[in-house]
Design an enzyme around this catalytic site. Structure first.
Site, PDB file in Angstrom:
ATOM      1  N   LYS A 141       0.827  -1.198   0.000  1.00  0.00           N
ATOM      2  CA  LYS A 141       0.000   0.000   0.000  1.00  0.00           C
ATOM      3  C   LYS A 141       0.866   1.253   0.000  1.00  0.00           C
ATOM      4  O   LYS A 141       2.069   1.221   0.253  1.00  0.00           O
ATOM      5  CB  LYS A 141      -0.936  -0.003   1.217  1.00  0.00           C
ATOM      6  CG  LYS A 141      -1.883  -1.193   1.240  1.00  0.00           C
ATOM      7  CD  LYS A 141      -2.705  -1.341  -0.023  1.00  0.00           C
ATOM      8  CE  LYS A 141      -3.906  -0.432  -0.056  1.00  0.00           C
ATOM      9  NZ  LYS A 141      -4.794  -0.696  -1.202  1.00  0.00           N
ATOM     10  N   HIS A 176      -1.295   4.658  -6.279  1.00  0.00           N
ATOM     11  CA  HIS A 176      -2.586   5.318  -6.534  1.00  0.00           C
ATOM     12  C   HIS A 176      -2.423   6.803  -6.848  1.00  0.00           C
ATOM     13  O   HIS A 176      -3.025   7.659  -6.216  1.00  0.00           O
ATOM     14  CB  HIS A 176      -3.522   5.130  -5.335  1.00  0.00           C
ATOM     15  CG  HIS A 176      -3.732   3.695  -4.982  1.00  0.00           C
ATOM     16  ND1 HIS A 176      -4.366   2.810  -5.816  1.00  0.00           N
ATOM     17  CD2 HIS A 176      -3.365   2.975  -3.890  1.00  0.00           C
ATOM     18  CE1 HIS A 176      -4.387   1.608  -5.248  1.00  0.00           C
ATOM     19  NE2 HIS A 176      -3.786   1.675  -4.097  1.00  0.00           N
ATOM     20  N   PHE A 185      -4.346  -8.455  -7.188  1.00  0.00           N
ATOM     21  CA  PHE A 185      -5.106  -9.072  -6.104  1.00  0.00           C
ATOM     22  C   PHE A 185      -6.572  -9.248  -6.481  1.00  0.00           C
ATOM     23  O   PHE A 185      -7.400  -9.542  -5.638  1.00  0.00           O
ATOM     24  CB  PHE A 185      -5.034  -8.196  -4.851  1.00  0.00           C
ATOM     25  CG  PHE A 185      -3.749  -8.323  -4.103  1.00  0.00           C
ATOM     26  CD1 PHE A 185      -3.496  -9.424  -3.304  1.00  0.00           C
ATOM     27  CD2 PHE A 185      -2.788  -7.329  -4.185  1.00  0.00           C
ATOM     28  CE1 PHE A 185      -2.309  -9.542  -2.602  1.00  0.00           C
ATOM     29  CE2 PHE A 185      -1.598  -7.435  -3.479  1.00  0.00           C
ATOM     30  CZ  PHE A 185      -1.358  -8.546  -2.684  1.00  0.00           C
ATOM     31  N   TYR A 235     -12.591  -2.486 -13.936  1.00  0.00           N
ATOM     32  CA  TYR A 235     -11.384  -1.673 -13.869  1.00  0.00           C
ATOM     33  C   TYR A 235     -11.680  -0.393 -14.628  1.00  0.00           C
ATOM     34  O   TYR A 235     -11.933  -0.417 -15.828  1.00  0.00           O
ATOM     35  CB  TYR A 235     -10.198  -2.409 -14.505  1.00  0.00           C
ATOM     36  CG  TYR A 235      -8.923  -1.608 -14.474  1.00  0.00           C
ATOM     37  CD1 TYR A 235      -8.190  -1.501 -13.292  1.00  0.00           C
ATOM     38  CD2 TYR A 235      -8.461  -0.934 -15.598  1.00  0.00           C
ATOM     39  CE1 TYR A 235      -7.026  -0.755 -13.249  1.00  0.00           C
ATOM     40  CE2 TYR A 235      -7.298  -0.185 -15.568  1.00  0.00           C
ATOM     41  CZ  TYR A 235      -6.585  -0.107 -14.382  1.00  0.00           C
ATOM     42  OH  TYR A 235      -5.425   0.647 -14.326  1.00  0.00           O
ATOM     43  N   SER A 280     -14.037  -2.058  -6.841  1.00  0.00           N
ATOM     44  CA  SER A 280     -13.115  -1.147  -7.530  1.00  0.00           C
ATOM     45  C   SER A 280     -12.746   0.032  -6.639  1.00  0.00           C
ATOM     46  O   SER A 280     -11.636   0.553  -6.699  1.00  0.00           O
ATOM     47  CB  SER A 280     -13.746  -0.642  -8.829  1.00  0.00           C
ATOM     48  OG  SER A 280     -14.162  -1.725  -9.630  1.00  0.00           O
ATOM     49  N   ILE A 305     -14.440  -0.825   0.838  1.00  0.00           N
ATOM     50  CA  ILE A 305     -13.118  -1.072   1.431  1.00  0.00           C
ATOM     51  C   ILE A 305     -12.094  -1.185   0.303  1.00  0.00           C
ATOM     52  O   ILE A 305     -12.314  -1.909  -0.666  1.00  0.00           O
ATOM     53  CB  ILE A 305     -13.148  -2.366   2.273  1.00  0.00           C
ATOM     54  CG1 ILE A 305     -14.113  -2.206   3.456  1.00  0.00           C
ATOM     55  CG2 ILE A 305     -11.753  -2.741   2.761  1.00  0.00           C
ATOM     56  CD1 ILE A 305     -14.394  -3.500   4.217  1.00  0.00           C
ATOM     57  N   ASP A 306     -10.971  -0.466   0.430  1.00  0.00           N
ATOM     58  CA  ASP A 306     -10.011  -0.475  -0.684  1.00  0.00           C
ATOM     59  C   ASP A 306      -8.867  -1.470  -0.481  1.00  0.00           C
ATOM     60  O   ASP A 306      -7.910  -1.492  -1.246  1.00  0.00           O
ATOM     61  CB  ASP A 306      -9.465   0.936  -0.948  1.00  0.00           C
ATOM     62  CG  ASP A 306      -8.648   1.482   0.213  1.00  0.00           C
ATOM     63  OD1 ASP A 306      -8.453   0.757   1.218  1.00  0.00           O
ATOM     64  OD2 ASP A 306      -8.191   2.639   0.127  1.00  0.00           O
TER      65      ASP A 306
END
EC number: 1.5.1.7
Length: 369
Positions: free
Chosen positions: A78, A96, A135, A251, A279, A318-319
């Site tokens: 992350k 990100h 993932f 996506y 997503s 939830i990311d």
């Protein structure tokens, strides 16, 4: 002879993030290939520190990557904690910051400021443009699990209550057994098994969502699979409002019309009561599920959507969903990433790495625009 590549696995800092970019299995293979591997101690990681020591890695203090020698490549999953100091290493991680996410310039500018480099895991691609490691499957699987669990909770609890916090499962079997039990309790109270609409059904993420639905006993005829063919006419879609659970697994690569809007939600005839946005493009201005504004967490997996009619509607955004199954998710991801990691000694010429570096350079140029 070229010096060995030195990989420094940093400890993840996101709460409840138990996954790892390297596992003891892949670490051993890297060491066998002549790499040096330094592993930060971590109380969060699903693998014990000792498991890495046992395969020959060097254990170092948590957070020591900041002052590590500059010839080490820093690998993690992350994004880094929000700081402002310049980054001088080569970093391999999900950052990100290439799709105009909120604050992307602040994140990205730290790399050129310190003469560092970002190889973003999301954009490591093979010659066919397919991601080398993702993932997605476990994100879809875990997202569907929370979606079905939320639906079952709604059938057995008053609207004033939201699904309580969830935590990581040691393995898939325990997770599936828990959801089966919750579904059985809902059916016992008179509910029919839910219909589940998955958009992005042909991808890794959608496959994971469908796999979970099957394993917990949702019949095939209740699983509605949509992909680009079904969505090409453009949303919003009445069919989403007619399902019990909607799981978004697409996506997002370009702006598209929203899949759902308040006109569809604010009707007494709506059946939809759970949205899982796997997503989780929460801060993306083109989020196709524009009915929530925050990323939810394992502590508070869902938030209610403000509707004026129809049943209670909860959304899960939830990311870091694969953290629900951190061991399996990490093993699958790291094993898929391994062939590319083994090419790191040739990263100046190996296409998977040169493409990632070119993409980094391209986005760095955008910072000043």
């Amino acid at each position: 002879m070229t010096a060995p590549v030195k990989l420094h696995l940093r400890a993840e800092t996101k709460p409840l993030e138990h996954r790892s970019a390297l596992t003891p299995t892949t670490t051993r293979k890297l060491l066998d290939a002549g790499f040096e591997v330094f592993v930060e101690k971590s109380p969060l990681r699903i693998f014990d520190d000792q498991e890495f020591v046992d395969v020959g890695a060097t254990l170092v203090e948590e957070g020591s990557w900041v002052s590590a020698p500059e010839d080490r490549m820093i690998i993690g999953l992350k994004e880094l904690p929000e700081e402002s100091f310049p980054l001088s290493h080569e970093h391999i991680q999900f950052a990100h910051c290439y799709k105009d996410q909120g604050g992307w310039k602040d994140v990205l500018s730290r790399f050129p400021a310190g003469n560092g480099t970002l190889y973003d895991l999301e954009f490591l691609e093979d010659d066919n443009g397919r991601r080398v490691a993702a993932f997605g499957f476990h994100a879809g699987f875990a997202g569907a699990a929370i979606g079905v669990e939320t639906w079952a909770f709604q059938q057995t609890h008053p609207d004033s209550e939201n699904l309580p916090g969830v935590s990581a499962y040691p393995n898939e079997t325990e997770l599936v057994d828990k959801i089966k039990k919750d579904l059985a309790a809902a059916v016992e109270k008179g509910s029919k098994l839910p219909t589940v609409l998955v958009i992005g059904a042909l991808g890794r993420c959608g496959s994971g969502a469908i796999d979970l639905a099957r394993k917990v006993g949702i019949p095939e005829e209740n699983i509605i699979r949509w992909d680009m063919n079904e969505t090409k006419k453009g949303g919003p879609f009445q069919e989403i409002a007619d399902a019990d659970i909607f799981i978004n697994c697409i996506y997002l690569s370009q702006p598209i019309p929203p899949f759902i809007n308040y006109d569809l939600l604010n009707k007494e005839t709506r059946k939809l009561s759970v949205i899982v946005d796997v997503s989780a493009d929460t801060t993306n201005p083109h989020n196709p599920v524009p009915v929530y504004t925050i990323a939810t967490t394992f502590d508070h997996p869902t938030v209610p959507v403000e509707t004026t009619a129809g049943p209670k509607l909860s959304v899960c955004s939830i990311d870091h969903l694969p953290s629900l199954l951190p061991r399996e998710a990490s093993e699958a991801f790291s094993e898929a990433l391994l062939p590319s990691l083994l090419q790191l000694p040739q990263r100046d010429t190996a296409p998977v790495w040169t493409r990632a570096k070119a993409l980094f350079d391209k986005h760095v140029l955008r910072i000043g625009e």
